[in-house]
Design an enzyme around this catalytic site. Sequence first.
Site, PDB file in Angstrom:
ATOM      1  N   CYS A  16     -10.644 -24.883  -0.483  1.00 29.78           N
ATOM      2  CA  CYS A  16      -9.749 -23.904   0.696  1.00 29.78           C
ATOM      3  C   CYS A  16      -9.714 -24.443   1.630  1.00 29.78           C
ATOM      4  O   CYS A  16      -8.776 -23.864   2.103  1.00 29.78           O
ATOM      5  CB  CYS A  16      -9.307 -22.453  -0.233  1.00 29.78           C
ATOM      6  SG  CYS A  16     -10.665 -21.805   0.293  1.00 29.78           S
TER       7      CYS A  16
ATOM      8  N   GLU B  11     -19.507 -22.504   1.761  1.00 31.34           N
ATOM      9  CA  GLU B  11     -19.428 -23.971   2.659  1.00 31.34           C
ATOM     10  C   GLU B  11     -20.454 -23.242   3.386  1.00 31.34           C
ATOM     11  O   GLU B  11     -20.275 -24.650   5.147  1.00 31.34           O
ATOM     12  CB  GLU B  11     -18.109 -23.011   3.888  1.00 31.34           C
ATOM     13  CG  GLU B  11     -18.444 -20.940   3.781  1.00 31.34           C
ATOM     14  CD  GLU B  11     -16.880 -20.720   4.465  1.00 31.34           C
ATOM     15  OE1 GLU B  11     -16.338 -21.236   5.189  1.00 31.34           O
ATOM     16  OE2 GLU B  11     -16.898 -19.897   4.874  1.00 31.34           O
TER      17      GLU B  11
ATOM     18  N   ASP C 215     -15.839 -25.673   6.920  1.00 28.62           N
ATOM     19  CA  ASP C 215     -17.282 -25.575   7.651  1.00 28.62           C
ATOM     20  C   ASP C 215     -18.232 -26.186   7.083  1.00 28.62           C
ATOM     21  O   ASP C 215     -19.024 -26.858   7.297  1.00 28.62           O
ATOM     22  CB  ASP C 215     -17.734 -24.181   7.262  1.00 28.62           C
ATOM     23  CG  ASP C 215     -17.351 -23.519   8.161  1.00 28.62           C
ATOM     24  OD1 ASP C 215     -17.035 -23.486   8.976  1.00 28.62           O
ATOM     25  OD2 ASP C 215     -16.623 -22.457   7.684  1.00 28.62           O
TER      26      ASP C 215
ATOM     27  N   HIS D 115      -8.768 -22.831  15.125  1.00 32.62           N
ATOM     28  CA  HIS D 115      -7.739 -22.149  14.522  1.00 32.62           C
ATOM     29  C   HIS D 115      -6.626 -22.086  14.724  1.00 32.62           C
ATOM     30  O   HIS D 115      -5.284 -21.890  13.400  1.00 32.62           O
ATOM     31  CB  HIS D 115      -8.791 -20.611  13.929  1.00 32.62           C
ATOM     32  CG  HIS D 115      -9.867 -20.403  12.754  1.00 32.62           C
ATOM     33  ND1 HIS D 115     -11.042 -21.184  13.069  1.00 32.62           N
ATOM     34  CD2 HIS D 115      -9.923 -20.449  11.470  1.00 32.62           C
ATOM     35  CE1 HIS D 115     -11.797 -20.537  11.969  1.00 32.62           C
ATOM     36  NE2 HIS D 115     -10.991 -20.815  10.744  1.00 32.62           N
TER      37      HIS D 115
END
Length: 754
Positions: free
Chosen positions: A674, A603, A627, A362
């Site tokens: 995304c 995901e 993911d 992240h």
Amino acid sequence: MLDTLHRIVQEVNAARGLKHALGIIVRRVAEAMNVDVCSVYLLDQEAGEYVLMATLGLNPDAVGKVRLQPHEGLVGLVGERAEPINLDNADQHPRFRYFPETGEERFHAFLGVPIIHFRQVLGVLVVQQQAARQFDDDEVAFLMTMAAQLSGAIAHSELSGGIDGLRDDGLPHNSGLQAIPGAPGVAIGRALVVYASADLNAVPDRRSDDPEQEEAAFLAAVQAVREEVRRLADSLAGAIPAEEQLLFDTYLRLLDGSSLVGETLNLIRQGNWAPGALRQTIDKYIRAFTEMEDPYLSERASDIRDIGRRLLMRLQKDSGDQREIPPNTILVGYEISASQLVEIPRDRLVGIMSVRGSGNSHVAILARAMGVPAVMGVGKLPIGRLEGKQLIVDGYAGRVYIQPSPTIRQEYRRLIREEAALTAELRRLRDLPAVTPDGVRVRLYANTGLVADLNSSREVGCDGVGLHRTEFPFMIRDRFPGEEEQATIYRQVLQAFAPLPVVLRTLDIGGDKPLPYFPITEENPFLGWRGIRLTLDHPEIFLTQLRGMLRADIGLGNLRVMFPMISNLDEVEQAMALLQRARDELQDEGMPVTMPPVGVMIEVPAALFQLEDLLRRVDFVSVGTNDLTQYLLAVDRNNPRVGKLYDDLHPAVLRALAMLIRTVQGQGKPISVCGSMAGDPAGALLLIALGVNDLSMSAASILRVKRVVRSVPYRQMQELLAQALTMQTPAQVRALMNAALEEAGLGSLVRAGL
Ligand code: PEP
Ligand code: MG
């Protein structure tokens, strides 16, 4: 044996640099194996030669002078074969090459094992003995294990050794450290090291302006810890055996004695700040204790470490970290947290280097969102020593240069100038539509998470927000944000883009996104309690968030809600039920809230195989390729060891996407992507060819992707896709796409540094 191994590895890891590390290795291995000689040869990548770097038993003057071509000598043979060579009479082997300066003619028995790091031979570890004998299986196994365990430490100290000029010469200084690209772009700046509180290893050296104040702070910390230990001892008196109580006496002696405290004070007086001086002393003591043969005494190293930690904690508590942030700062840390990142004023931050993590951590996502070049997974490095040093971060190639040479600096300055020119050129695309030359319209949305993203997304222009990650406001607070607080944040986001749609994703913590005030310790966090699993188990947290979202949308009507990590139909139904409940409650309270369109993230591979059922329950889906790739390929997106295996252009991922998109379109439901793949020029081309016209990416990628869309005809994208779908490996797909981008004059968008 295991003990010995463990101890040697620990000692090597604590070494002050390559030279010191190699010295420990040869001494300790010779001792443990009871042999006459132990030597380390390392491959000088630039010269393409093995160089004798350390020895015990051969003539020490030969160090640095004995050099062998890879095809020469027994050392070369070990490297060539990448396997051990065990000879009772080395001198009779046809590859034996005699170096008179070593004095090795006396030694007959030879055992050499390769030192391999990530499939690359770094060098050869050799033991020799006078007696002509074969080494037995146990000895070979020991030396191999030793070499395997040491390879990482050697790889990193070799590359970082240049930092303090501790290394011998003959090995490249400026080849840079290979890491993982985190966020595109290049930066030249100075390191600012951040570290988790009480992480003594990561404390940097720093010159203090006021040694007297540092001294006073340190003495106050010593006093406070002394009292803390006394209190601890008193509270446990009677509860633990008298012998164990002695531990506290040891602690107090360490704190009273002139050595630990006195030496730290000396270092402070020489100009280091208190935490840096403390780290130096503690390091020295830990090394001294670990090297002791007596197991009782060597165990005392952990007491020293504990004392050090306590003192550091105290120093931090009293002082806080009130550093001035200079311009051109490159943030360096073992694991940089979102809050550490946002504390640095954006106009001072030029780059990020993280020891842990990978391109999909992240922090990397955040860096991309902020347009800050980043490299991840640099591997074990004594980062404390980097403070204030000049660094180059190459976020395209995933390389870091420590104290780069003038030539490298010059090259990167040129790249930075070109990059600025490219950005200026891209800015002109802002108000033009993302349409292919043959007329296919693509919508480009922004991925947001910080308030800062809102400005940058609007600056580059976008069709709305395809993914707003809501976890960052949770991560930078010291408690869960309340409903009102959340409603204000979400309203800011919705308002910034209204009437364009904004997808707010419900909380996706767990995995690699921990909350400091809600710690989750799991063996397998990515397969654990994360995303929707956690929020469904805590309806109070979930409802607060859903209510905040609905309230934020009053009078705007551009909210979309999306649930992450769906692996089960029940999860969708339960989440929907809670959303409806939130709406009903708010309406009962007199608020004019309405039900927004609801979607789920695809995901988790399971979702691929229950798509039709899922689609019946929702209004749209968005594919989280980050993911999805991690779970399809079984490659932890944060683990630099397997970072090379992580590729969203893997043929398996492309084929899964093809199947997924076909099914969704068959049902007539909207689909977007995304994950980071959507913001990667190559990934975007393939996704558009697959039929996805809605792509969501970080603001920093939007104009690049727009440029690609406006340059490559849809027809050509489809041809590329057809070829990609027949390919066997991710590398082949990448090569195909890079060649196509180069040909279209778009090479600068994916250029890989130097
Ligand atoms: C993804 O998994 O692709 C995604 C967009 O979600 P995140 O990166 O926040 O896990
Ligand atoms: Mg995800």
